[in-house]
Design a protein around this motif. Structure first.
Motif, short mmCIF file in Angstrom:
data_model
loop_
_atom_site.label_atom_id
_atom_site.label_comp_id
_atom_site.label_asym_id
_atom_site.label_seq_id
_atom_site.Cartn_x
_atom_site.Cartn_y
_atom_site.Cartn_z
N ALA A 255 2.81 -9.56 -2.28
CA ALA A 255 3.85 -9.04 -1.87
C ALA A 255 3.73 -7.62 -1.34
CB ALA A 255 4.90 -8.83 -3.19
N GLU A 256 2.90 -7.07 -1.85
CA GLU A 256 2.54 -5.46 -1.16
C GLU A 256 1.52 -5.54 0.11
OE1 GLU A 256 4.19 -3.43 -2.63
OE2 GLU A 256 4.57 -4.85 -4.30
N GLY A 257 0.92 -6.82 0.53
CA GLY A 257 0.45 -6.71 1.59
C GLY A 257 -1.12 -6.45 1.42
N LEU A 258 -1.67 -6.49 0.10
CA LEU A 258 -2.95 -6.05 -0.14
C LEU A 258 -3.99 -7.13 -0.24
CD1 LEU A 258 -1.94 -3.81 -3.06
CD2 LEU A 258 -2.83 -2.98 -1.26
N HIS A 259 -3.45 -8.28 0.06
CA HIS A 259 -4.42 -9.36 0.27
C HIS A 259 -5.02 -9.65 1.26
CE1 HIS A 259 -1.07 -11.08 2.03
NE2 HIS A 259 -1.27 -12.21 2.27
#
Ligand code: ATP
Ligand code: MG
Length: 452
Positions: A255-259
């Protein structure tokens, strides 16, 4: 009284300076809930004239009615002074010096109050992009509170007076289930990009909302994670994956675009719908194990997360026409090395990861003595658990997983019946026995358990 306090806390905005002090009857934390070793450390420090508080996650978790994972202590004693008070202690770290104090098998981390700014600027080393490389400037308690990451992580519990000292409205945010960065979020992420991963981890673990201002800069700053040393990246990822809240944690990272980018395995798995069932089965299962007090190994988790990468690498290599067994090991090595570029997991994990993978084709061989050899394999359990997950995720036939579930516990005659009836077993028996040439069969290599 509690209600009045509750309303007071909720109505109050965070103060710029000076703590709000919450008494025992207000915050509800009891001294007996503090780990005896942490009590001993704070008592010894206090008796020697130092300030000493339990700090961070333990106070936050107790306030929320959760069991703390560990107990950290903060004090105005310097690392050398702490060392002198505790015979069984040692200084750890360079970027951020802390003292480990040991009581029996337990360890308490003791940190000296740090300042965000100070006169000893040479002890704070900052890179051009604002990233903190070293942070050993000591300061007062208020300074220490300001350099912590989230408001709920900047709460100090004094076991003597049984008070919670709150500099940034952390009690209010805990009650409101809000994760809020102290100070300017973008600056704080630039100082230490790992705080972005920590935001996702705490939001998942505590079931908190990330405050909009705290969340906003993450999308833009996420690429800064590439600069984090790979070993630290591994530590943080394992904290998420083995927290007992991995399913939510991974969803939060996405969801936070951290992947993206930094974690290629999550990138691929999360963006490829055909692999999601397996990933979620793996994460869900691991969460359940941890919540039931069972062990869950980083190697097993990595074997799950990298399984499809390995399969893809193997499929590509198989086309070269080399024997399957050789290509399987090449594919495993390639996959592990590629992942190491982003996240340095310890090499000692490689052996178990490879064994789990290498056992998978062997589960397909259900004839003769092979199933018995597999049952006796030291890693049978890990391999079988992995097979069950593959079946749950649609990557292996349910029938195969069920066969192995029955076969393990069946008596001798049932086992013989199962061997005769199994697809490979029945077929095999009709064929004349013939010695296999050296080297594996093309569809299901019989991989030795060796030293991998
Ligand atoms: P957990 O329950 O996972 O142990 P925690 O809050 O105790 O959560 P730790 O990593 O143990 O997290 O860190 C202890 C405390 O140190 C935190 O509560 C926070 O106050 C501070 N801290 C840790 N890492 C950072 C960081 N990267 N930036 C700022 N403060 C940090
Ligand atoms: Mg902690």
């Amino acid at each position: 009284m509690i209600r009045r306090w509750f309303n007071k806390v909720l109505g109050r905005t965070a103060k710029a300076s000076g703590p709000t002090i919450h008494t025992a009857s207000q915050h509800g934390i009891r001294r007996e809930q503090i780990h005896p070793c942490a009590l001993k450390v704070t008592r010894t420090l206090a008796e020697n004239g130092y300030a000493a508080f339990v700090v961070g996650g333990a106070v936050r978790d107790l306030l929320l009615g959760r069991e703390p994972k560990d107990f950290d202590v903060a004090t105005d004693a310097t690392p050398d002074e702490i060392r002198r008070l505790f015979r069984r202690s040692r200084v750890i770290g360079r970027r951020f010096q802390i003292v480990h104090v040991y009581c029996g098998a337990d360890t308490i981390e003791v940190t000296t109050f740090r300042a965000q700014t100070g006169e000893d600027e040479d002890k704070r080393v900052t890179a051009d992009d604002g990233m903190l490389l070293r942070d050993n400037i000591f300061g007062g308690q208020e300074d220490d509170a300001a350099r912590r990451d989230f408001t709920v992580n900047a709460l100090y519990y004094d076991p003597v007076k049984q008070e919670v000292w709150d500099y940034h409205g952390g009690v209010k945010d805990a009650l409101g289930k809000i994760l809020k960065m102290i100070g300017d979020p973008a600056t704080r992420y630039r100082e230490d990009p790992v705080r972005m991963l920590r935001a996702a981890r705490f939001a998942a673990k505590l079931e908190f909302h990330i405050d909009p201002g705290t969340r906003a800069p993450i999308a833009q700053l996420a690429p800064m994670l590439e600069r984090i040393p790979q070993a630290r990246m591994y530590d943080e990822m394992i904290k998420i994956l083995l927290s007992g809240h991995a399913e939510r944690g991974v969803r939060q990272l996405r969801a936070e675009g951290l992947h993206h980018g930094v974690l290629p395995m999550l990138d691929r798995i999360l963006d490829d719908t055909s692999h999601q069932a397996f990933l979620h089965a793996a994460l869900h299962d691991t969460d359940q194990r941890i919540r039931h007090g069972q062990s869950a190994s980083p190697a097993f988790m990595l074997a799950c997360l990298l399984w499809f990468d390995m399969q893809a690498a193997w499929a590509a290599l198989k086309q070269s026409g080399e024997p399957d067994q050789a290509t399987l090991y090449t594919a495993m090595d390639e996959t592990l090395e590629r992942q190491r570029d982003a996240m340095a997991f310890p090499r000692r994990l490689d052996g178990l990861i490879k064994e789990i993978w290498a056992l998978q084709p062997r589960f397909e061989q259900r004839s003769g003595a092979r199933p018995f050899r597999l049952l006796n394999h030291p890693r049978f359990r890990a391999g079988y658990d992995f097979l069950l997950l593959r079946a749950k995720g649609g990557d292996a036939p349910d029938e195969l997983a069920q066969w192995w579930t029955r076969f393990q516990d069946a008596g001798e005659s049932t086992r013989q019946d199962m061997l005769a009836q199994s697809p490979s077993g029945g077929e095999k028996r009709r064929r004349p026995r013939r010695r296999r040439p050296r080297g594996p069969r093309s569809d299901a290599p019989d991989i030795p358990s060796g030293d991998h």
